[in-house]
Design an enzyme around this catalytic site. Structure first.
Site, PDB file in Angstrom:
ATOM      1  N   LEU A  87      11.581 -20.500  -1.840  1.00 23.04           N
ATOM      2  CA  LEU A  87      10.631 -19.477  -1.370  1.00 23.04           C
ATOM      3  C   LEU A  87       9.355 -19.617  -2.192  1.00 23.04           C
ATOM      4  O   LEU A  87       9.420 -19.695  -3.424  1.00 23.04           O
ATOM      5  CB  LEU A  87      11.225 -18.067  -1.576  1.00 23.04           C
ATOM      6  CG  LEU A  87      10.252 -16.887  -1.446  1.00 23.04           C
ATOM      7  CD1 LEU A  87       9.763 -16.751  -0.003  1.00 23.04           C
ATOM      8  CD2 LEU A  87      10.927 -15.581  -1.881  1.00 23.04           C
TER       9      LEU A  87
ATOM     10  N   HIS B 130       3.082   2.446  -8.911  1.00 27.18           N
ATOM     11  CA  HIS B 130       2.970   0.983  -8.988  1.00 27.18           C
ATOM     12  C   HIS B 130       4.237   0.375  -9.588  1.00 27.18           C
ATOM     13  O   HIS B 130       4.661  -0.710  -9.200  1.00 27.18           O
ATOM     14  CB  HIS B 130       1.741   0.578  -9.807  1.00 27.18           C
ATOM     15  CG  HIS B 130       0.450   0.992  -9.156  1.00 27.18           C
ATOM     16  ND1 HIS B 130       0.209   0.800  -7.814  1.00 27.18           N
ATOM     17  CD2 HIS B 130      -0.670   1.587  -9.648  1.00 27.18           C
ATOM     18  CE1 HIS B 130      -1.003   1.267  -7.516  1.00 27.18           C
ATOM     19  NE2 HIS B 130      -1.553   1.748  -8.607  1.00 27.18           N
TER      20      HIS B 130
ATOM     21  N   ASP C  25       0.816  -1.208   0.000  1.00 27.15           N
ATOM     22  CA  ASP C  25       0.000   0.000   0.000  1.00 27.15           C
ATOM     23  C   ASP C  25       0.856   1.268   0.000  1.00 27.15           C
ATOM     24  O   ASP C  25       1.942   1.295   0.567  1.00 27.15           O
ATOM     25  CB  ASP C  25      -0.923  -0.013   1.230  1.00 27.15           C
ATOM     26  CG  ASP C  25      -2.140   0.863   1.022  1.00 27.15           C
ATOM     27  OD1 ASP C  25      -2.343   1.362  -0.096  1.00 27.15           O
ATOM     28  OD2 ASP C  25      -2.884   1.055   1.992  1.00 27.15           O
TER      29      ASP C  25
ATOM     30  N   GLY D  58       0.262   4.917  -4.715  1.00 27.03           N
ATOM     31  CA  GLY D  58      -0.372   6.114  -5.263  1.00 27.03           C
ATOM     32  C   GLY D  58       0.129   7.369  -4.571  1.00 27.03           C
ATOM     33  O   GLY D  58       0.495   8.358  -5.220  1.00 27.03           O
TER      34      GLY D  58
ATOM     35  N   ARG E 189      -0.102   7.884 -10.878  1.00 27.00           N
ATOM     36  CA  ARG E 189      -0.213   6.753  -9.939  1.00 27.00           C
ATOM     37  C   ARG E 189       0.517   5.510 -10.440  1.00 27.00           C
ATOM     38  O   ARG E 189       1.122   4.770  -9.664  1.00 27.00           O
ATOM     39  CB  ARG E 189      -1.687   6.424  -9.690  1.00 27.00           C
ATOM     40  CG  ARG E 189      -2.442   7.498  -8.929  1.00 27.00           C
ATOM     41  CD  ARG E 189      -3.900   7.113  -8.754  1.00 27.00           C
ATOM     42  NE  ARG E 189      -4.027   5.834  -8.082  1.00 27.00           N
ATOM     43  CZ  ARG E 189      -3.956   5.662  -6.757  1.00 27.00           C
ATOM     44  NH1 ARG E 189      -3.799   6.703  -5.973  1.00 27.00           N
ATOM     45  NH2 ARG E 189      -4.069   4.461  -6.226  1.00 27.00           N
TER      46      ARG E 189
HETATM   47  C1  FPP Z   1      -1.897  -0.296  -3.311  1.00 27.12           C
HETATM   48  O1  FPP Z   1      -1.463   1.040  -3.303  1.00 27.12           O
HETATM   49  C2  FPP Z   1      -1.301  -1.013  -4.415  1.00 27.12           C
HETATM   50  C3  FPP Z   1      -1.993  -1.643  -5.406  1.00 27.12           C
HETATM   51  C4  FPP Z   1      -3.471  -1.679  -5.421  1.00 27.12           C
HETATM   52  C5  FPP Z   1      -1.323  -2.317  -6.528  1.00 27.12           C
HETATM   53  C6  FPP Z   1      -0.045  -3.047  -6.231  1.00 27.12           C
HETATM   54  C7  FPP Z   1       0.480  -3.664  -7.457  1.00 27.12           C
HETATM   55  C8  FPP Z   1       1.757  -3.634  -7.894  1.00 27.12           C
HETATM   56  C9  FPP Z   1       2.860  -3.010  -7.134  1.00 27.12           C
HETATM   57  C10 FPP Z   1       2.171  -4.213  -9.202  1.00 27.12           C
HETATM   58  C11 FPP Z   1       1.411  -5.344  -9.844  1.00 27.12           C
HETATM   59  C12 FPP Z   1       1.600  -6.719  -9.362  1.00 27.12           C
HETATM   60  C13 FPP Z   1       2.644  -7.588  -9.385  1.00 27.12           C
HETATM   61  C14 FPP Z   1       2.455  -8.945  -8.882  1.00 27.12           C
HETATM   62  C15 FPP Z   1       3.980  -7.253  -9.880  1.00 27.12           C
HETATM   63  P1  FPP Z   1      -2.498   2.212  -3.615  1.00 27.12           P
HETATM   64  O2  FPP Z   1      -2.596   2.402  -5.079  1.00 27.12           O
HETATM   65  O3  FPP Z   1      -3.807   1.924  -2.949  1.00 27.12           O
HETATM   66  O4  FPP Z   1      -1.788   3.450  -2.952  1.00 27.12           O
HETATM   67  P2  FPP Z   1      -2.512   4.684  -2.279  1.00 27.12           P
HETATM   68  O5  FPP Z   1      -3.315   4.145  -1.118  1.00 27.12           O
HETATM   69  O6  FPP Z   1      -1.375   5.549  -1.835  1.00 27.12           O
HETATM   70  O7  FPP Z   1      -3.363   5.331  -3.319  1.00 27.12           O
END
Ligand code: FPP
Length: 228
Positions: free
Chosen positions: A113, A19, A2, A5, A15
């Site tokens: 792992l 990621h 988390d 963004g 955003r």
């Molecule tokens: C949460 O942060 C993150 C996500 C919903 C996406 C995470 C995915 C990846 C890092 C890449 C894709 C997957 C793999 C397996 C490589 P948020 O967007 O909710 O952040 P915020 O709360 O600050 O807006």
């Protein structure tokens, strides 16, 4: 994972750049797991609720998963990583489904792992599909037990998580492993996921090592001294 963004927002970036930075960090954390001897790592990459995000972000996350499989599979194999998928595969694009299945199949002999990728995963959805499958299998009500339910979940055969790390300071479970997390220990940090590096990961593991896990019971010496 988390905070991607907000990590991007702080830098004036889109955003998706967050990621991508989060994906880079995932590589660091996987390497650290191999180094520290962690046996199972489960990452929450896309929830059943994330479909509600703007189309551009959803498509971007799908593309990132695809790119990661293309780019990183060889290194993951070399490191002895086994990939598993948790969630609903059938709602993903057919070519992405094939890629995920290929990654799972080509790493299934590895055991150093195990990385569970929760992608299009939701804890409630997982429990619903488990109940549906038990009914289809004609399981008698009297045979339904916690152990049996566990065997019907996406995580069948995987131990319950010892430690759940939530980055970016949010204090909620967000539909993640809601059955399996019954007695997991939590580590919550304000650090955004892209900045959650090896040092802080090690700190989280050390904190975990000092926890007293009682599973609803009391600590042994305290128990002896208590009167009930
Ligand atoms: C949460 O942060 C993150 C996500 C919903 C996406 C995470 C995915 C990846 C890092 C890449 C894709 C997957 C793999 C397996 C490589 P948020 O967007 O909710 O952040 P915020 O709360 O600050 O807006």
């Amino acid at each position: 994972m988390d905070g991607n963004g907000r990590w991007a927002l702080k830098r004036g970036l889109p955003r998706l750049a967050g990621h991508k930075a989060g994906t880079e960090n995932l590589r660091r954390i996987i390497r650290a797991c191999v180094e520290f001897g962690v046996k199972y790592l489960t990452i929450y990459a896309f929830s059943t609720e994330n479909w509600g995000r703007p189309r551009e972000e959803v498509n971007g996350l799908m593309r990132i998963l695809e790119d990661v499989i293309d780019r990183e599979l060889q290194e993951l194999k070399d490191q002895g990583v086994q990939l598993r998928h948790l969630g609903r595969l059938d709602q993903l694009a057919p070519n992405l489904q094939e890629k995920v299945l290929f990654a799972v199949q080509t790493t299934e002999q590895n055991s150093r792992l195990i990385v569970n990728v929760a992608f299009n995963y939701g804890g409630r959805d997982e429990i619903v599909q488990a109940i549906q499958q038990m009914i289809r299998d004609g399981v008698p009500a009297a045979e339904v037990s916690p152990e049996l339910v566990s065997r019907y979940l996406y995580t069948a055969g995987v131990p319950d998580p010892d430690l759940i790390i939530r980055t970016s300071g949010e204090l909620r479970i967000s539909n993640f492993l809601i059955w399996q997390a019954a007695y997991s220990e939590w580590y919550v940090t304000p650090t955004f996921w892209p900045d959650f590096g090896k040092e802080e990961f090690q700190k989280a593991l050390k904190t975990y090592a000092e926890r007293d896990r009682r599973y609803g019971k009391v600590a042994a010496p305290e128990y002896e001294g208590s009167n009930g």
